[in-house]
Enzyme design. Structure first.
Site, short mmCIF file in Angstrom:
data_model
loop_
_atom_site.label_atom_id
_atom_site.label_comp_id
_atom_site.label_asym_id
_atom_site.label_seq_id
_atom_site.Cartn_x
_atom_site.Cartn_y
_atom_site.Cartn_z
N GLY A 171 31.28 99.33 13.28
CA GLY A 171 31.29 98.01 13.90
C GLY A 171 32.02 97.98 15.23
O GLY A 171 31.50 97.49 16.23
N ALA A 172 33.24 98.51 15.25
CA ALA A 172 34.06 98.43 16.45
C ALA A 172 35.28 99.32 16.29
O ALA A 172 35.52 99.84 15.21
CB ALA A 172 34.50 96.98 16.68
N MET A 173 36.04 99.46 17.37
CA MET A 173 37.20 100.35 17.34
C MET A 173 38.34 99.78 18.16
O MET A 173 38.16 99.35 19.29
CB MET A 173 36.77 101.73 17.86
CG MET A 173 37.89 102.74 17.92
SD MET A 173 38.55 103.12 16.27
CE MET A 173 40.24 103.47 16.69
N GLU A 174 39.53 99.84 17.56
CA GLU A 174 40.70 99.14 18.09
C GLU A 174 41.52 99.93 19.11
O GLU A 174 42.73 99.71 19.23
CB GLU A 174 41.61 98.76 16.91
CG GLU A 174 42.32 99.94 16.20
CD GLU A 174 41.61 100.47 14.96
OE1 GLU A 174 40.39 100.29 14.85
OE2 GLU A 174 42.28 101.08 14.10
N ASN A 175 40.91 100.84 19.88
CA ASN A 175 41.66 101.61 20.89
C ASN A 175 42.62 100.71 21.66
O ASN A 175 42.26 99.61 22.05
CB ASN A 175 40.69 102.23 21.90
CG ASN A 175 39.49 102.84 21.24
OD1 ASN A 175 39.62 103.73 20.43
ND2 ASN A 175 38.31 102.30 21.54
N GLU A 232 39.76 93.67 15.18
CA GLU A 232 40.19 94.73 16.12
C GLU A 232 41.42 94.28 16.91
O GLU A 232 42.33 95.06 17.16
CB GLU A 232 39.06 95.12 17.07
CG GLU A 232 37.75 95.54 16.40
CD GLU A 232 37.90 96.58 15.31
OE1 GLU A 232 38.83 97.39 15.37
OE2 GLU A 232 37.08 96.56 14.36
N HIS A 281 44.55 94.63 14.86
CA HIS A 281 45.01 96.02 14.74
C HIS A 281 46.09 96.35 15.77
O HIS A 281 46.84 97.30 15.59
CB HIS A 281 43.84 96.99 14.96
CG HIS A 281 43.14 97.42 13.71
ND1 HIS A 281 43.81 97.84 12.58
CD2 HIS A 281 41.82 97.55 13.42
CE1 HIS A 281 42.93 98.20 11.64
NE2 HIS A 281 41.71 98.02 12.12
N GLU A 301 43.99 99.37 7.39
CA GLU A 301 42.70 98.70 7.21
C GLU A 301 42.76 97.57 6.17
O GLU A 301 42.25 96.48 6.40
CB GLU A 301 41.60 99.70 6.86
CG GLU A 301 41.28 100.70 7.99
CD GLU A 301 40.92 100.04 9.31
OE1 GLU A 301 40.66 98.83 9.34
OE2 GLU A 301 40.93 100.75 10.34
N1 B3K Z 1 39.23 101.71 12.76
C1 B3K Z 1 37.82 101.63 13.01
C2 B3K Z 1 37.00 102.48 12.11
C3 B3K Z 1 36.93 103.91 12.51
C4 B3K Z 1 35.94 104.65 11.66
C5 B3K Z 1 35.95 106.11 11.90
N2 B3K Z 1 34.94 106.80 11.15
C6 B3K Z 1 37.31 100.24 12.95
C7 B3K Z 1 38.13 99.28 12.20
O1 B3K Z 1 38.31 99.36 11.01
O2 B3K Z 1 38.64 98.37 12.79
ZN ZN Z 2 40.00 98.12 10.98
#
Ligand code: B3K
Ligand code: ZN
Length: 863
Positions: A258-262, A295, A298, A317
């Site tokens: 879905g998305a990533m919290e970089n 996100e 996070h 998570e």
């Molecule tokens: N932390 C990411 C998920 C990464 C998945 C890697 N295979 C998104 C989230 O849970 O916000």
């Molecule tokens: Zn997450």
């Protein structure tokens, strides 16, 4: 097969890192990555650097090129043999983003560059200790062709940018917050942007930007508004403020999840950003707001405080899902949100807990960590966080959160640290909570009620148990907050709502002054993720549906009644449905109920729920028989209550003079109920389908257009083809809308669907390289088309096996998601069991299987 990694083997890293400098000279096929990292020894040993698929160009320690005797290069990384106490290591690698179809590390999407590093993608960029307990500040320089990549982004704050020779330019970024490398991100390309501002509670001014390809930039306003709501909510509810001066979101079309919290640079699957009423359903809108929130949240739960190792994944998570659930509940209807979350948990997590992939929210071992981004770690993890909230109350929970940040800001920690913060902040012994982290399986809570008329007492006896799962046969008892009330036969309260604390295997609770035989309202608001067993009759369910003053439990009673009726229909097709007919009729007539709650209660339980209920008393099942029984119940209700459904359908329809779409909660709720009614009515076929067709033709929003198309998709109806064609012609330029088009066809229960899917695979808008497309066509067939997937000749299973083998070469993470559809063969009746198993064996025997797919297949086949 890759080795299994165990939590018990955890060791601190030999070296810590203060600062990382990276330089990227971007080129589609040959990007040059220069990394300069300062290491400090923490304990004896070599420096172990992870690296995969990298072409090493040079390596120097404190400026001196290392000779071959000073390091060892292998296919999983690089070992620097016995380096000094502290030193700087400079490494140059070449990588090929264009060839990266696994979408991990640095890759290309629609001609732009982007990254995905969680969990272990950074090792595909450069050699590094790719583990979350190594936290460092990062400086990043990006050099690229200016015409094709005018935008160059990384984490933190922009420091400097300028032009170079040969049409190139550069940008430098600095992230002052120490972070693990899984939060590193880089984006470059030709992107448009929208910008806004947010002033924090302490008066700091934050710049907010959303980037995407120019032709979609007009669809980003809702995401931006959602972000601002999320930022304000986190301040109000948790006192948490954003920490950098800039927050960026980039939407890309090719993304594994879905998305990533970089840090400071979230990257999103575009389907969770783009929203306009014509292209996104109401559910899409709610999901976008939730994931933008998730996100963003996070930033504190995940980034500022991160995980020591990947076994602790639920630490960030589970907690962040809990936070996003509360965000949505505070923004919209709390009861509706709770129902949706529990529906998801029961449909998917309970099934996972009963499958060969069952694992505790904190697993003790894994082969491929990407396989553990599961409904268990996320959704059951959130339920476990919710348990603290139930036990401690809002204030106590907040005290626990405050102490957690006070103790651990800037650290990489464990779920035990979270538990301790909650316990210490509240002076409570919560040690029994540990069981929830260590044991897999869905606990059973068997409850019986004993009423004594002469003493006017009522005793509830609760017995908990948990079925054996791969990691443990004998289970310790859980700490279960059990929210209940006792009602009399007119729905008045005999015992007020209270939360009983269950700590032992068997426990009794006695209530005084109970003047008549009570009907218990149990597990209110789903106060713990357990399977409740109480000997309710269908009449009790009908009663609770109408009289329970807990909205969630009214819904749960409706689901239970429907499940019980379906199971009776399986045993005997002539079973009377009188009770549910009456109960649903009363439900539709109830004018005190908000439309969305009515819609939820009228929606029949998921097939997965029904399967779990069936398997409670049987060893195996025939999913097609269960599906047909559910369908019979639906058609029967539609027939008996046709007039009611039709009236409600019409009453919920909205008109507006200027053709604008009302996106208020009220309007969304009405559309929800309208379309639940439509789905019942369309199940009757014939002229009721004209209703769906009319809605399809006249809809000015995607919610109604899609609901109508979905209703038509299961029916052999003259205008079905025409509608699908019209939809395709209208939306062929909108990738995310086309996913809906692929999805409704893949989920169609009409015969011959599988052949049609084979044709759709050749469609110009379909691509096996795009995860959204794969999920829309192949995922939907496996997960949402029980009739065709479980075809008696095994063709559905073979198709999934073929797809998994094809996908595994391109994108192991996605292949490994799809293969799970074949995992539960042991629960099927013998014929299908053998067919599914043979499809799985064919995968197991294939050459060069990824570790991702191999782990699932081996667990399933008992290897
Ligand atoms: N932390 C990411 C998920 C990464 C998945 C890697 N295979 C998104 C989230 O849970 O916000
Ligand atoms: Zn997450």
């Amino acid at each position: 097969m890759n080795p299994t990694i165990y939590l018990k083997d955890y060791k601190n890293p030999n070296f810590s890192v203060k600062h990382v400098s990276l330089c990227f000279e971007l080129n589609p096929e040959k990007t040059v990555v220069t990394s300069s990292v300062r290491y400090e020894r923490q304990q004896d040993g070599d420096l172990l650097l992870d690296g995969e698929g990298l072409a090493l160009q040079s390596i120097a320690l404190d400026g001196n090129t290392l000779d071959k005797s000073q390091y060892e290069l292998h296919d999983k990384g690089l070992t620097i043999i016995n380096p000094p106490q502290s030193f700087t290591l400079d490494i140059i690698t070449h990588i090929n983003p264009q060839a990266n179809t696994a979408l991990e590390g640095l890759y290309r999407s629609s001609g732009n560059y982007c990254t995905q590093c969680e969990a272990q993608g950074f090792r595909r960029i450069t050699y590094y200790q790719d583990r979350p307990d190594v936290m460092a500040t990062f400086s990043v320089e990006i050099i690229a062709d200016k015409a094709t990549n005018p935008v160059l982004l990384s984490n933190g704050n922009p420091v400097e940018s300028g032009n170079l020779d040969d049409g190139k330019h550069y940008a430098k970024w600095h992230d002052p917050f120490p972070k693990p490398c899984y939060l590193f991100a880089l984006v470059a390309g030709d992107l448009a942007q929208v910008e806004d501002r947010f002033t924090t509670q302490s008066g700091r001014n934050i710049t907010l930007q959303i980037y995407t390809e120019a032709h979609h930039i007009h669809q980003c306003d809702f995401a931006m508004a959602s972000l601002k709501r999320a930022m304000a909510w986190d301040e109000q509810r948790f006192g948490l403020e954003y920490d950098l001066d800039l927050f960026m979101i980039v939407a890309v079309d090719d993304f594994n999840m879905g998305a990533m919290e970089n840090k400071g640079l979230n990257i999103f699957n575009s389907r969770l950003v783009f929203a306009s009423p014509e292209t996104a359903t109401d559910d899409d809108y709610i999901a976008i707001e939730a994931v933008i929130g998730h996100e963003y949240f996070h930033n504190w739960t995940g980034n500022r405080v991160t995980c020591r190792d990947w076994f602790q994944l639920s630490l960030k998570e589970g907690l962040t899902v809990f936070r996003d659930q509360e965000f949505t509940a505070d923004m919209h209807s709390r009861a509706v949100k709770r129902i949706e979350d529990v529906r998801l948990l029961r449909a998917h997590q309970f099934a996972e807990d009963a499958s060969p992939m069952a694992h505790p929210i904190r697993p003790a071992s894994f082969v491929e960590i990407n396989n553990f981004y599961t409904v268990t770690v996320y959704e059951k993890g959130a339920e476990v966080v919710r348990l603290y909230h139930s036990l401690l109350g809002e204030q106590g929970f907040r005290k626990g959160m405050d102490l957690y940040f006070e103790r651990h800001d800037g650290q990489a920690v464990t779920t035990e640290d979270f538990l301790s913060a909650m316990a210490d902040a509240n002076n409570r012994d919560l040690s029994q909570m540990q069981t929830w982290y260590e044991q897999a399986g869905t606990p059973r809570l068997k409850v019986s009620l004993d009423y004594n008329k002469s003493s006017q007492t009522c005793t509830l006896t609760c017995e908990q148990s948990c079925p054996a799962t791969p990691e443990s046969k004998e289970k310790k008892p859980y700490l279960i907050p059990f929210k209940i009330a006792l009602l009399d036969d007119s729905g008045n309260t005999l015992a007020d709502e209270s939360t009983l604390l269950i700590t032992k295997e068997k426990q009794s609770f006695t209530f005084e002054n109970i003047s008549s035989q009570p009907i218990p309202s149990l597990l209110r608001d789903f106060s713990a993720p357990v399977l409740l067993e109480y000997d309710y009759s269908d009449k009790d369910y009908a009663f609770l549906m109408q009289f329970d003053n807990n909205a969630f439990n009214r819904w749960a009673a409706a689901q239970a009644l429907a499940t019980s009726t379906v199971l009776s229909l399986v045993e005997n097709p002539d079973t009377s449905t009188r009770i549910i007919n009456h109960a649903f009729k009363a439900l539709i007539a109830n004018t005190n109920l908000e439309p969305a709650l009515k819609a939820k209660a009228l929606s029949l339980p998921s097939l997965s729920d029904i399967q779990e209920a069936w398997l409670n008393t049987h060893d195996t099942m025939n999913p097609v028989v269960l599906f047909e029984a559910k369908k019979r119940l639906k058609q029967n209700l539609a027939k008996v209550l046709q007039a009611e459904f039709l009236n409600t359908y019409q009453a919920m329809q909205q008109t507006s003079d200027d053709d604008t779409v009302d996106l208020s909660d009220k309007a969304m709720q009405q559309r929800k109920l309208q379309n639940v009614c439509l789905s019942y009515l369309a199940s009757l076929g014939s002229d009721m389908l004209d209703l769906a067709y009319d809605q399809f033709e006249s809809a000015n929003n995607m919610t109604n257009q899609y609901a109508a198309l979905a209703a038509l998709s299961h029916q052999d109806y003259p205008q079905r083809e025409q509608s699908l064609k019209a939809f395709e012609a209208q939306w062929e330029g909108e990738a995310n809308v086309m996913d809906k088009w692929f999805g409704v066809q893949a989920a169609s229960s009409l015969p011959n669907t599988l052949n049609h899917i084979q044709t759709l695979k050749q469609h110009p808008k379909f691509s096996m390289k795009n995860p959204n497309k794969v999920r829309a066509l192949i995922g939907a067939f496996a997960m949402r088309n029980p009739l065709n997937f479980h075809a008696e000749d095994g063709s559905g299973y073979q198709f999934i096996a073929d797809s998994v083998l094809e996908l595994d070469k391109l994108n192991p993470q996605i292949a490994s998601r799809i293969v799970r559809a074949l995992m539960d063969w042991k629960r099927l009746e013998p014929t299908r069991q053998a067919l599914m198993k043979s499809a799985l064996e064919r995968i197991a025997n294939a050459q060069g299987l990824s570790g991702d797919v191999a782990e699932i297949v081996n667990k399933s086949l008992g290897g």
